[in-house]
Design a protein around this motif. Structure first.
Motif, short mmCIF file in Angstrom:
data_model
loop_
_atom_site.label_atom_id
_atom_site.label_comp_id
_atom_site.label_asym_id
_atom_site.label_seq_id
_atom_site.Cartn_x
_atom_site.Cartn_y
_atom_site.Cartn_z
N GLY A 63 -1.11 -4.07 -4.80
CA GLY A 63 -0.12 -3.47 -3.91
C GLY A 63 1.09 -2.97 -4.68
O GLY A 63 1.60 -1.87 -4.44
N LYS A 64 1.57 -3.79 -5.60
CA LYS A 64 2.73 -3.39 -6.40
C LYS A 64 2.39 -2.22 -7.32
O LYS A 64 3.18 -1.28 -7.46
CB LYS A 64 3.21 -4.59 -7.22
N LEU A 65 1.23 -2.27 -7.97
CA LEU A 65 0.84 -1.19 -8.87
C LEU A 65 0.71 0.14 -8.13
O LEU A 65 1.05 1.21 -8.67
CB LEU A 65 -0.49 -1.53 -9.56
N SER A 66 0.23 0.09 -6.89
CA SER A 66 0.11 1.32 -6.11
C SER A 66 1.48 1.88 -5.75
O SER A 66 1.64 3.10 -5.61
CB SER A 66 -0.72 1.08 -4.85
N ASP A 67 2.48 1.00 -5.57
CA ASP A 67 3.84 1.47 -5.33
C ASP A 67 4.42 2.13 -6.58
O ASP A 67 5.21 3.07 -6.51
CB ASP A 67 4.74 0.31 -4.92
N LEU A 68 4.03 1.63 -7.75
CA LEU A 68 4.56 2.14 -9.02
C LEU A 68 3.88 3.43 -9.46
O LEU A 68 4.54 4.39 -9.87
CB LEU A 68 4.42 1.08 -10.11
N GLY A 70 1.18 5.14 -7.76
CA GLY A 70 0.49 5.95 -6.76
C GLY A 70 -0.81 5.30 -6.31
O GLY A 70 -1.41 4.50 -7.03
N ARG A 71 -1.26 5.66 -5.12
CA ARG A 71 -2.45 5.03 -4.55
C ARG A 71 -3.74 5.50 -5.23
O ARG A 71 -4.65 4.72 -5.48
CB ARG A 71 -2.56 5.34 -3.04
N ARG A 72 -3.82 6.78 -5.56
CA ARG A 72 -5.08 7.35 -6.03
C ARG A 72 -5.54 6.77 -7.37
O ARG A 72 -6.70 6.31 -7.47
CB ARG A 72 -4.96 8.87 -6.11
N PRO A 73 -4.72 6.75 -8.43
CA PRO A 73 -5.21 6.19 -9.70
C PRO A 73 -5.51 4.70 -9.62
O PRO A 73 -6.46 4.22 -10.26
CB PRO A 73 -4.07 6.48 -10.68
N VAL A 74 -4.73 3.96 -8.82
CA VAL A 74 -4.98 2.52 -8.70
C VAL A 74 -6.27 2.28 -7.91
O VAL A 74 -7.05 1.38 -8.24
CB VAL A 74 -3.79 1.82 -8.03
N PHE A 75 -6.52 3.09 -6.89
CA PHE A 75 -7.78 2.99 -6.15
C PHE A 75 -8.96 3.26 -7.06
O PHE A 75 -9.98 2.55 -7.02
CB PHE A 75 -7.77 3.97 -4.97
N LEU A 76 -8.85 4.29 -7.89
CA LEU A 76 -9.93 4.62 -8.82
C LEU A 76 -10.19 3.47 -9.78
O LEU A 76 -11.35 3.11 -10.04
CB LEU A 76 -9.56 5.88 -9.62
N ALA A 77 -9.14 2.86 -10.29
CA ALA A 77 -9.30 1.73 -11.21
C ALA A 77 -9.98 0.55 -10.52
O ALA A 77 -10.88 -0.09 -11.08
CB ALA A 77 -7.94 1.32 -11.76
N VAL A 116 -7.02 0.13 0.97
CA VAL A 116 -7.50 0.84 2.15
C VAL A 116 -6.43 0.84 3.23
O VAL A 116 -6.09 1.89 3.81
CB VAL A 116 -8.81 0.19 2.67
N PHE A 117 -5.85 -0.33 3.50
CA PHE A 117 -4.86 -0.42 4.57
C PHE A 117 -3.52 0.17 4.15
O PHE A 117 -2.74 0.64 4.99
CB PHE A 117 -4.70 -1.88 5.00
N ILE A 118 -3.22 0.16 2.85
CA ILE A 118 -1.99 0.79 2.37
C ILE A 118 -2.06 2.30 2.56
O ILE A 118 -1.10 2.94 3.03
CB ILE A 118 -1.75 0.44 0.89
N ILE A 119 -3.19 2.90 2.20
CA ILE A 119 -3.36 4.35 2.36
C ILE A 119 -3.34 4.72 3.84
O ILE A 119 -2.80 5.77 4.23
CB ILE A 119 -4.65 4.82 1.68
N ILE A 120 -3.90 3.87 4.68
CA ILE A 120 -3.83 4.11 6.13
C ILE A 120 -2.37 4.18 6.57
O ILE A 120 -1.98 5.03 7.36
CB ILE A 120 -4.57 3.00 6.90
N GLY A 381 8.83 2.38 0.07
CA GLY A 381 8.71 1.99 -1.32
C GLY A 381 8.11 0.61 -1.52
O GLY A 381 7.65 0.28 -2.60
N LYS A 382 8.13 -0.20 -0.45
CA LYS A 382 7.58 -1.54 -0.52
C LYS A 382 6.38 -1.72 0.40
O LYS A 382 5.94 -2.84 0.64
CB LYS A 382 8.66 -2.56 -0.16
N LEU A 383 5.85 -0.61 0.91
CA LEU A 383 4.74 -0.68 1.86
C LEU A 383 3.51 -1.34 1.25
O LEU A 383 2.88 -2.21 1.86
CB LEU A 383 4.39 0.72 2.36
#
Length: 500
Positions: A63-68, A70-77, A116-120, A381-383
């Motif tokens: 969750g924190k890494l996706s805030d830093l 972005g969602r797409r690269p962290v999802f891919l990883a 998944v729920f963060i991107i939603i 920013g903290k979602l």
């Protein structure tokens, strides 16, 4: 964003959620065959524990890494790690190898579920989330039902390796969809550079691993020292996070009443439902004398009720306060868990299904209500951190419940056997053949197991009742009002950012 692109992203997210949630159940029916080929029956439970440890501890970090970043690269990883772990699991030739590869798989799954729920939360408005949250909860419920059935079918028709390799093609499809269809929100050019809180990340991961390991076997000699060590690391985490410029777990979130209550509810509800549900198949098979398939099917009323009520409950959030919806759910959870304290060999199976259905109904109402409320009130920013921490609380609660209930079950069965003049060293594994053989439990052992299961459900009822009390502490109001207030706050802060 176009409607076609939105549909594509939603499809990819649903497929990702299905894979990650199914993997925790699909292995259960294939484990007897795996053990018969790889050996290592003494490590049986660690195939599940390794996955749970890895996936649970990684949730807040993703969750924190996706805030830093972005969602797409962290999802891919996360998906890449999950698929690599799946491939390696199918190539395992020893039980220790399988356990290690399951941990790798869990590290990836621990990112897929929260992302998944963060991107939603990023993609849809409040009204859209209220309608779709039930759909995604339904995907989780369906995957939990299909998982054991699919695992058994694959083992019978192919080989156990395909339990893991079946993830590859759908996983690649989901990755391609999300990668090409999703576009992260652009960051402001003058936004301050954000650093990674390495000390917080290490303490959070180590503390969570130590906590979960201590809860998996509370009777072990190392459990108490490990638990104390976990609490010490969490204490150090709080001290460090208060001073970190960009903490991995913002302590300030817990100053928010809604978020604090939501996490408290997650821990207690997770303890009651996930902990109690773990022992339902054991009760059905060992006390009621059902087959393994019937024992697995005993949880279907809970899962189906969870799916149905989540769809209804999330739509109600547009007109009714989230506290009211969550409170109604917790009432159902308490009512459903109360009669389970008195189950025995004479309990009517239809009534058992009704009780479990009420518990599922309670979770379907309360869990999405708190999730959407938090996502609608916390700053964007903290979602990611807030969403993943909320899921982390439920996982911790489930692990805590399983640990406590397992200790209670073992102590009760031992006491009953000693009272009956039997060898108290008889383990729970000897009551039922773990490899799926015929049930061979004497009436005395069956009665002892029944008493132990009843004690387990006492713990579940207490957790549900405490969860109800915690829910009453939630602030009143409509989710739409919270979302509007967040919008006003962000609108007021925007000019200040531009001036800098």
């Amino acid at each position: 964003m176009s409607s076609q692109r939105t549909i594509l992203i939603t499809t990819g997210l649903m497929l990702s959620l299905f894979l990650a949630s199914m993997e925790s159940t699909v292995v259960s029916t294939g484990m007897p065959t795996i053990v018969s080929q790889l050996g290592g029956l003494e490590h049986y439970s660690w195939v599940f524990t390794a996955f749970m440890l890895a996936s649970t501890t990684m949730v807040p970090l993703y969750g924190k890494l996706s805030d830093l970043f972005g969602r797409r690269p962290v999802f891919l990883a996360a998906m890449a790690i999950f698929l690599i772990g799946s491939v390696l699991c199918g190539l395992a030739v020893t039980m220790p190898q399988l356990i290690a590869f399951r941990a790798i798989q869990g590290i990836g799954a621990g990112g897929l579920l929260p992302l998944v729920f963060i991107i939603i939360g990023d993609l849809f408005s409040l009204e859209q989330r209220a309608r779709l949250q039930g759909l995604f909860s339904g995907v989780w419920g369906v995957s939990s039902i299909i998982g054991p059935l699919l695992g058994g079918f694959i083992v019978d028709q192919a080989s156990w390796e395909w339990i893991f390799w079946i993830n590859i093609i759908p996983g690649l499809i989901a990755t391609a969809i999300v990668w090409f269809a999703w576009v992260d929100r652009p960051r402001a050019h003058n936004a301050p550079k954000r650093s990674i809180d390495y000390a917080g990340a290490v303490l959070l991961t180590a503390g969570a691993v130590a906590l979960l390991m201590s809860l998996t076997d509370l009777s072990a000699s190392w459990a108490l020292p490990t638990l104390v060590g976990a609490l010490a690391m969490f204490g150090a985490l709080v001290w460090i996070e208060r001073r970190a410029s960009d903490p991995v777990l913002p302590v300030g979130l817990f100053c928010d009443r809604m978020f604090l209550v939501a996490c408290g509810h997650g821990i207690l509800a997770g303890c009651a439902v996930f902990g109690g549900a773990t022992f339902v198949p054991l009760y059905a098979q060992g006390v009621l004398g059902t087959s393994a398939t019937e024992a697995g099917a005993a949880l279907m009323p809970m899962l189906l009720a969870w799916v149905f009520s989540s769809i209804i409950g999330t739509r109600m959030l547009l007109r009714v306060g989230y506290r009211t919806v969550a409170f109604a759910g917790m009432i159902a959870l308490v009512i459903g868990s109360f009669p389970l304290m008195f189950v025995d060999a004479r309990t009517n199976r239809l009534l058992l299904m009704v009780y479990l259905g009420l518990m599922g109904f309670g979770m379907g109402f309360s869990i999405p209500a708190f999730l959407i409320a938090v996502q609608s009130s916390v700053e964007r920013g903290k979602l990611g951190t807030a969403t993943s921490t909320l899921q982390f609380s439920r996982s911790i609660g489930g692990a805590f419940g399983i640990g406590i209930m397992g200790a209670v079950l073992s102590a009760t069965v031992t006491t009953r056997l000693e009272t009956a003049g039997l060898d108290a060293s008889v383990s729970l594994n000897s009551l039922i053949d773990p490899l799926g053989g015929d049930i061979a439990v004497s009436e005395t052992l069956r009665a002892a197991l029944g008493a132990g299961i009843s004690s387990v459900f006492v713990v579940a009822f207490i957790a549900a009742a405490l969860g109800l009390l915690v829910t009453l502490m939630a602030p009143r109001g409509l989710i739409a009002d919270a979302a509007a207030e967040r919008g006003r706050d962000e609108g007021m802060a925007q000019p200040a950012v531009e001036r800098r």
